[in-house]
Write a protein that holds these residues in place. Structure first.
Motif, PDB file in Angstrom:
ATOM      1  N   ALA A 168     -23.813 -15.797  11.594  1.00  0.00           N
ATOM      2  CA  ALA A 168     -23.301 -17.164  11.454  1.00  0.00           C
ATOM      3  C   ALA A 168     -23.270 -17.913  12.774  1.00  0.00           C
ATOM      4  N   ARG A 169     -23.292 -17.186  13.888  1.00  0.00           N
ATOM      5  CA  ARG A 169     -23.252 -17.848  15.202  1.00  0.00           C
ATOM      6  C   ARG A 169     -24.597 -18.454  15.594  1.00  0.00           C
ATOM      7  N   PHE A 170     -25.641 -18.198  14.792  1.00  0.00           N
ATOM      8  CA  PHE A 170     -26.959 -18.763  15.075  1.00  0.00           C
ATOM      9  C   PHE A 170     -27.411 -19.746  13.990  1.00  0.00           C
ATOM     10  N   MET A 171     -26.542 -20.076  13.055  1.00  0.00           N
ATOM     11  CA  MET A 171     -26.875 -21.021  11.995  1.00  0.00           C
ATOM     12  C   MET A 171     -26.331 -22.397  12.358  1.00  0.00           C
ATOM     13  N   ARG A 172     -27.159 -23.410  12.204  1.00  0.00           N
ATOM     14  CA  ARG A 172     -26.711 -24.779  12.501  1.00  0.00           C
ATOM     15  C   ARG A 172     -27.107 -25.721  11.373  1.00  0.00           C
ATOM     16  N   ASP A 173     -26.193 -26.625  11.052  1.00  0.00           N
ATOM     17  CA  ASP A 173     -26.487 -27.738  10.160  1.00  0.00           C
ATOM     18  C   ASP A 173     -26.970 -28.885  11.040  1.00  0.00           C
ATOM     19  N   ALA A 186     -14.837 -26.326   4.054  1.00  0.00           N
ATOM     20  CA  ALA A 186     -15.540 -27.386   3.326  1.00  0.00           C
ATOM     21  C   ALA A 186     -16.884 -27.691   3.977  1.00  0.00           C
ATOM     22  N   GLU A 187     -16.926 -27.666   5.298  1.00  0.00           N
ATOM     23  CA  GLU A 187     -18.190 -27.923   5.997  1.00  0.00           C
ATOM     24  C   GLU A 187     -19.201 -26.818   5.719  1.00  0.00           C
ATOM     25  N   ARG A 188     -18.732 -25.582   5.630  1.00  0.00           N
ATOM     26  CA  ARG A 188     -19.664 -24.489   5.310  1.00  0.00           C
ATOM     27  C   ARG A 188     -20.208 -24.620   3.894  1.00  0.00           C
ATOM     28  N   LEU A 189     -19.373 -25.039   2.949  1.00  0.00           N
ATOM     29  CA  LEU A 189     -19.858 -25.247   1.585  1.00  0.00           C
ATOM     30  C   LEU A 189     -20.940 -26.322   1.555  1.00  0.00           C
ATOM     31  N   ALA A 190     -20.753 -27.372   2.336  1.00  0.00           N
ATOM     32  CA  ALA A 190     -21.760 -28.434   2.379  1.00  0.00           C
ATOM     33  C   ALA A 190     -23.030 -27.968   3.077  1.00  0.00           C
ATOM     34  N   ALA A 191     -22.871 -27.195   4.146  1.00  0.00           N
ATOM     35  CA  ALA A 191     -24.037 -26.745   4.910  1.00  0.00           C
ATOM     36  C   ALA A 191     -24.913 -25.814   4.099  1.00  0.00           C
ATOM     37  N   GLN A 192     -24.317 -24.969   3.260  1.00  0.00           N
ATOM     38  CA  GLN A 192     -25.115 -23.977   2.548  1.00  0.00           C
ATOM     39  C   GLN A 192     -26.000 -24.585   1.462  1.00  0.00           C
ATOM     40  N   VAL A 193     -25.792 -25.861   1.141  1.00  0.00           N
ATOM     41  CA  VAL A 193     -26.667 -26.552   0.187  1.00  0.00           C
ATOM     42  C   VAL A 193     -27.359 -27.754   0.836  1.00  0.00           C
ATOM     43  N   ASN A 194     -27.355 -27.812   2.164  1.00  0.00           N
ATOM     44  CA  ASN A 194     -28.018 -28.910   2.872  1.00  0.00           C
ATOM     45  C   ASN A 194     -29.490 -28.566   3.049  1.00  0.00           C
ATOM     46  N   THR A 195     -30.222 -28.678   1.977  1.00  0.00           N
ATOM     47  CA  THR A 195     -31.606 -28.228   1.887  1.00  0.00           C
ATOM     48  C   THR A 195     -32.465 -28.757   3.035  1.00  0.00           C
ATOM     49  N   HIS A 196     -33.167 -27.839   3.689  1.00  0.00           N
ATOM     50  CA  HIS A 196     -34.083 -28.101   4.812  1.00  0.00           C
ATOM     51  C   HIS A 196     -33.355 -28.463   6.099  1.00  0.00           C
TER      52      HIS A 196
END
Length: 421
Positions: A168-173, A186-196
């Protein structure tokens, strides 16, 4: 049983020739029925059995207050944090093993599971058309257990026990600029469906992506000036393949079939698209039917505009009658080009060497479909990558894991794995 054991050991040897660790990595494996239907099914599933972390001060090479897969942390600290003989059975205490892996035992046995297919047990990545290459699946699933997976809740966004994983320390939205580990739930829930727009920002992967990933399929608008630029496109699985080089250039015309949604191309096209590139809306009928109608009307190529806000049309299907090139583009890009088509727009469908397929802002994309794909989102590369990558969510026939692990070892390096020369 022996053929499967041999394939397991061969896969273990392949990873053992890549990853440097003085601690044995023990993998539990079993074949059992997994969710499956006549045309699609789960081939395998795997993960780490235990995770470990250290408070401050951590051992050298370890990030404090961070979860690590057991095989990964053992390799970094140089000792087995769950010592002991192999566990007596599958997921049975004392949980001294490292990875558990499940593979679909119904394939080749249950006629209602991937009907007509069977496992291929060879080591050369050369299965027949009616076979599923077990070696590719093994290499993929072992990689999940070695470190290619994330632990935050897909339903709440909460970090496991309040701490992030090294993954998770290398994942960025890229939309918000935030790192996954530092977001709120809430931000993680949004990021995991922020396609592309969910990407991996580790330096090793980012460098490797420039030489591993191919140029991006694109619709390049040449004029008018208001829309001039490059728009990402999805290749179709049917029709004439997009070739390297100049691609297909022509005036862009939105189709009119005169019925219901006149721009969906589901009926014979009435307006003049001969020698031009047809712009068609997704929906109401198959991609192949839309493109075939454009071909019959004389179009040189077809562009299908998505009918949902996120992502690109999948452009799946098969019809040997389709002989022109077609691609899909996003809803937002399609709306821009639709307006431009009224102003005599000229576009080129081609590979754009300025961009790498499967990247955003130069970073390799992670799989973030909307809605979330349980057990799959975040823990794979995105399906827009070209060539196809080992750790995409769907195993494809082009993979050659016996000789090419593409970006996966570089992700492991970002997490802290040492690679053998």
């Amino acid at each position: 049983g022996e053929l499967r054991v041999n394939a397991f050991q061969f896969a273990a040897d392949l990873w053992g020739a890549v990853l440097d660790s003085n601690v044995d990595i023990v993998v539990q494996g079993t074949f059992s029925p997994l969710p499956c239907g006549p045309t699609s099914g789960v081939l395998g599933a795997a993960g780490t059995i235990q995770i470990f972390g250290f408070g401050p001060p951590p051992p050298p090479g370890v990030v404090a207050n961070t979860w690590y897969h057991s095989a990964l942390i053992n390799s970094i600290v140089g000792e087995d944090l769950a010592p002991g003989p192999p566990d007596p059975g599958l997921l049975e205490p004392p949980f001294a093993d490292d990875i558990v892996a499940f593979f679909n035992g119904d394939i080749g046995v249950n006629p209602d599971c991937l009907t007509g297919l069977d496992w291929y047990y060879g080591f050369d990545n050369n299965p027949a058309k009616n076979e599923v290459d077990l070696l590719n699946v093994l290499m993929h699933e072992f990689a999940h257990g070695l470190g290619f997976s994330e632990f935050a809740s897909e339903s709440t966004g909460a970090l496991f026990a309040g701490f992030p994983s090294i993954y998770a320390r290398f994942m960025r939205d890229v939309t918000t600029g935030e790192i996954f580990a530092s977001m709120n739930d809430a931000e993680r829930l949004a990021a995991q469906v922020n396609t592309h727009n969910l990407v991996w920002v580790g330096s090793n992967v980012t460098r490797a992506a420039r030489r591993t990933l191919a140029p991006r399929p694109s619709v390049i608008a040449l004029n008018p000036k208001s829309v001039r630029g490059s728009y990402e496109a999805q290749l179709a699985s049917f029709g004439k393949a997009l070739k390297w080089g100049p691609g297909v250039t022509g005036k862009l015309v939105e189709v009119d079939d005169g019925t219901d949604v006149t721009s969906d191309g589901c009926e014979p096209i009435l307006n003049n698209v001969r020698g031009k590139i047809a712009l068609i809306d997704r929906g109401a009928c198959a991609f192949t039917q839309k493109v075939l109608n454009a071909q019959v009307a004389g179009a040189r190529a077809a562009i299908i505009v998505n009918n949902v806000e996120k992502g690109l049309p999948p452009m799946g299907g098969s019809d040997p009658a389709v002989r022109i090139t077609s691609v899909g583009i996003s809803m937002a890009d399609g709306d821009l080009l639709r307006d431009a088509a009224m102003d005599h727009a000229v576009v080129r469908v081609a590979y754009d060497g300025r961009f790498r397929a499967g990247t955003t802002e130069g970073y390799a994309r992670l799989y973030a479909p909307d809605p979330v794909a349980p057990g799959s989102s975040k823990s794979h590369w995105d399906t827009t990558a070209l060539p196809n990558l080992l750790m995409e969510p769907f195993i494809t026939s082009t993979l050659k894991a016996a000789s090419d692990l593409d970006l996966t070892p570089f992700l492991f390096m970002d997490e802290g794995w040492a690679l053998l020369p």
